[in-house]
Design a protein around this motif. Structure first.
Motif, mmCIF file in Angstrom:
data_model
loop_
_atom_site.group_PDB
_atom_site.id
_atom_site.type_symbol
_atom_site.label_atom_id
_atom_site.label_comp_id
_atom_site.label_asym_id
_atom_site.label_seq_id
_atom_site.Cartn_x
_atom_site.Cartn_y
_atom_site.Cartn_z
ATOM 1 N N THR A 114 30.142 4.645 -3.501
ATOM 2 C CA THR A 114 29.704 3.794 -4.502
ATOM 3 C C THR A 114 28.204 4.130 -4.708
ATOM 4 O O THR A 114 27.439 4.821 -4.144
ATOM 5 C CB THR A 114 29.640 2.544 -3.684
ATOM 6 N N LYS B 117 28.914 4.242 -19.264
ATOM 7 C CA LYS B 117 29.547 4.097 -17.937
ATOM 8 C C LYS B 117 29.079 5.375 -17.167
ATOM 9 O O LYS B 117 29.196 6.464 -17.420
ATOM 10 C CB LYS B 117 30.914 4.087 -17.994
ATOM 11 N N THR C 232 29.115 7.216 -13.621
ATOM 12 C CA THR C 232 29.895 7.360 -12.327
ATOM 13 C C THR C 232 29.362 8.499 -11.502
ATOM 14 O O THR C 232 28.530 9.403 -11.971
ATOM 15 C CB THR C 232 31.371 7.674 -12.468
ATOM 16 N N SER D 298 33.121 7.820 -7.754
ATOM 17 C CA SER D 298 33.004 6.416 -7.678
ATOM 18 C C SER D 298 33.612 5.521 -8.675
ATOM 19 O O SER D 298 33.932 5.942 -9.932
ATOM 20 C CB SER D 298 31.341 5.957 -7.520
ATOM 21 N N ALA D 299 33.391 3.967 -8.577
ATOM 22 C CA ALA D 299 33.922 3.124 -9.751
ATOM 23 C C ALA D 299 32.592 3.118 -10.738
ATOM 24 O O ALA D 299 31.523 3.637 -10.354
ATOM 25 C CB ALA D 299 33.892 1.871 -9.146
ATOM 26 N N ARG E 169 29.516 2.104 -13.501
ATOM 27 C CA ARG E 169 28.797 1.098 -13.595
ATOM 28 C C ARG E 169 27.958 1.294 -15.023
ATOM 29 O O ARG E 169 27.708 2.678 -15.438
ATOM 30 C CB ARG E 169 27.644 1.125 -12.634
#
Length: 608
Positions: free
Chosen positions: A530, A583, A585, A602-603, A605
């Motif tokens: 994360t 985005k 990652t 990761s997701a 952000r």
């Protein structure tokens, strides 16, 4: 009944003529000894003749495919520049063999010098000359023999000297142990005129040359029992004109020694055969032992000097074997017992057939075919031969092995029945024998800690055949990994595994096999990372990896809209102005020795 008293020979005598139809080569004086086949043989049928050994047992012999045979060539003529040399070839078997020649100067072939004569030139001065003779004939293997090298060629003039017959030519007999009288005779002739004289021999029966009888020694049984035999001797030497002389004819019967025992008597059912063992065996005072043989097989209880013919003997050959105390057995004359009634002709109707794959390790079969007599009344024997005429097995089946690879097998099927003469036919396999493909394979899971096994081939790894087995990692041998099984170690993770098989006994097959995929490591515990921190230009973001296997090493890669950001390979990342609205990652890759490398992303952000 008609009395038979045929006096035949002693087993094991050395002879120069093969009565089985096989030529026996002869050389110059120093190379004259040859091994014969002096057994009596029947006619040739379908390239095979059946012979009878001294003990009475029959066996097949292929008579085609042998080598052409003849004497070592000689050279006649003066060894002087301007003189013509001529090859002395002698007689060859078969008589229609084609002879070709190659002359050599100091053992180097002379270009274009391929005829029976050779003109000496200045290039030959001071050099030795030799000639090679190559003989070829249909259905025979080629034979090449070469002469002795001459003395150096000179430029001196003068007449050509000659080998001169020195006044004696004759036939000699041998004195041997009284328990083993010999039939062998030797031809000889005296020559002079040259320092070293070589001799060629040709034996004659009733004035006609005997094919293959070209050695100095001869078994008179090569001529008919009432015939007259003689020998022609040619003396030759390099640089000399040869001389030839022929002996007087001698009676075959003068050289026919008594066998170990002489059997007389009728050959009908119930007749008594009587043996007279009158040869003076002087080597031991012990009594002799006797054993009657039927087609070479001992007859139970028949151990006296007399024997009564039974129904089992009809159509077979009887011989009395006399035993000595030291190293040999001597056989009497053979007595052929007629079959009951007149023998009928047995003929083949449908030829036998050879079936099978002609592959090593695979069974080949030969059928009996059909004959003029129902099969339930017939007895069959089978013999297998290679294309070189070598007997390789008997019986209706044969499994070829490495020695037969590249050769085409033939099978000889002989049929017999009571009241019929034995008949046989030879058939050939449709193709040469080839080596079978190995079925070895690497089995097991290609993962560290798992056991992999080399599955043996049922033929190449059968009982009696041993092989060395070595496992390799990326082509390098693994220390201690030399068994048919191997447990994959951490060092194997990600490598290419192979195994090498090296046969240590005949009949095996060398081979290297490679696994279908690389070795997988142990499973690595991992987590989805994360991103911690405010995703805004100027702020620093940090990776939270989560829980992974202990000892894992990590690498990082930050991505913008899925594309790697240049230089962003640490566990932290400072958000850039260019990241606004994109985005972000991060991809974490974990690796550990012996484990499978794992990557987790990761997701995303969105940067502001």
């Amino acid at each position: 009944m008609k009395t038979q008293a045929i006096r035949l020979g002693i087993a094991g005598a050395l002879a120069a003529l093969s009565l089985a139809g096989l030529a026996v080569p002869a050389q110059a004086d120093e190379e004259m000894w040859a091994t014969p086949n002096a057994d009596s043989c029947g006619p040739v049928v379908d390239s095979v003749r059946f012979c009878t050994a001294p003990d009475g047992h029959p066996y097949p012999v292929q008579v085609n495919g042998g080598a052409v045979a003849g004497p070592r060539p000689g050279i006649s003529g003066a060894l002087q520049i301007g003189s013509t040399l001529t090859v002395v070839d002698g007689d060859w078997d078969p008589a229609d063999a084609t002879l070709t020649h190659q002359w050599l100067r100091n053992d180097v072939p002379v270009l274009g010098a391929t005829g029976p004569t050779y003109l000496l030139t200045a290039a030959d001065l001071g050099k030795g000359i030799r000639v090679k003779t190559t003989a070829a004939a249909p259905s025979y293997a080629k034979t090449t023999l070469q002469s002795t090298k001459t003395a150096p060629v000179t430029n001196a003039g003068g007449t050509v000297p000659s080998v001169v017959y020195a006044g004696y030519v004759g036939i000699y007999s041998f004195n041997t142990h009284p328990d083993r009288p010999s039939r062998l005779v030797s031809g000889g002739a005296n020559f002079k005129g040259a320092p070293v004289i070589y001799r060629q021999y040709q034996w004659f029966c009733d004035g006609k040359p005997i094919p293959g009888a070209t050695a100095d020694m001869f078994d008179p049984r090569g001529c008919r029992s009432t015939g007259l035999f003689s020998v022609r001797v040619t003396g030759h030497a390099p640089g000399f004109t040869p001389a030839t002389v022929t002996s007087k004819q001698r009676k075959v019967s003068d050289f026919d020694p008594a066998p170990g025992a002489v059997v007389t008597g009728g050959t009908g059912l119930g007749d008594v055969l009587t043996a007279a063992d009158d040869v003076p065996w002087t080597s031991s005072p012990r009594p002799h032992t006797y054993q009657w043989l039927r087609d070479g097989v001992a007859i139970s209880g028949a151990t006296a000097l007399t024997y009564t013919i039974t129904a089992k003997d009809q159509g077979h050959t009887l011989v009395l074997e006399s035993g000595t105390w030291y190293d040999t057995h001597i056989y009497s004359n053979a007595v052929a017992v007629p079959a009951a009634g007149e023998l009928k002709q047995l003929t083949n109707v449908t030829k036998p057939a050879v079936t099978g794959d002609s592959v090593t390790g695979s069974v080949m079969k030969v059928s009996a075919g059909t004959w003029s007599v129902p099969s339930d009344k017939l007895t069959f024997t089978y013999n297998w031969f290679s294309s070189a005429g070598e007997s390789v097995s008997s019986g209706p089946t044969f499994t070829p092995d490495q020695p037969q690879v590249g050769k085409t097998l033939t099978a000889l099927v002989a049929a017999s029945a009571p009241g019929y003469s034995t008949a046989w036919v030879q058939v050939t396999a449709p193709k040469p024998v080839t080596a079978r493909e190995s079925t070895r394979a690497i089995s097991g899971t290609l993962t560290v800690g798992s056991k992999v096994t080399l599955t043996p081939d049922p033929w190449y790894d059968r009982s009696g055949i041993t092989s060395d087995v070595h496992w390799l990692r990326d082509g390098v041998q693994i220390a201690g990994a030399d068994g048919w099984s191997y447990i994959l170690a951490k060092a194997d993770a990600g490598t290419k595994l192979s195994v090498n098989v090296n046969p240590t006994t005949s009949g095996g097959n060398g081979q290297t096999l490679t696994a279908s995929a690389r070795v997988a490591g142990l499973p690595l515990t991992s987590a989805i990372p994360t991103i911690e921190g405010t995703v805004k230009a100027g702020n620093v973001l940090t990776v939270n990896r989560g829980t992974w296997s202990w000892g894992t090493a990590f690498t990082y890669r930050w991505l913008r809209n899925g594309v790697p950001i240049s230089g962003a390979t640490e566990s932290t990342y400072k958000v850039r102005t260019a990241d606004k609205g994109t985005k972000l990652t991060v991809r974490v890759t974990g690796s550990r020795f012996g484990y499978t490398t794992v990557s987790r992303t990761s997701a995303a952000r969105i940067a502001s």
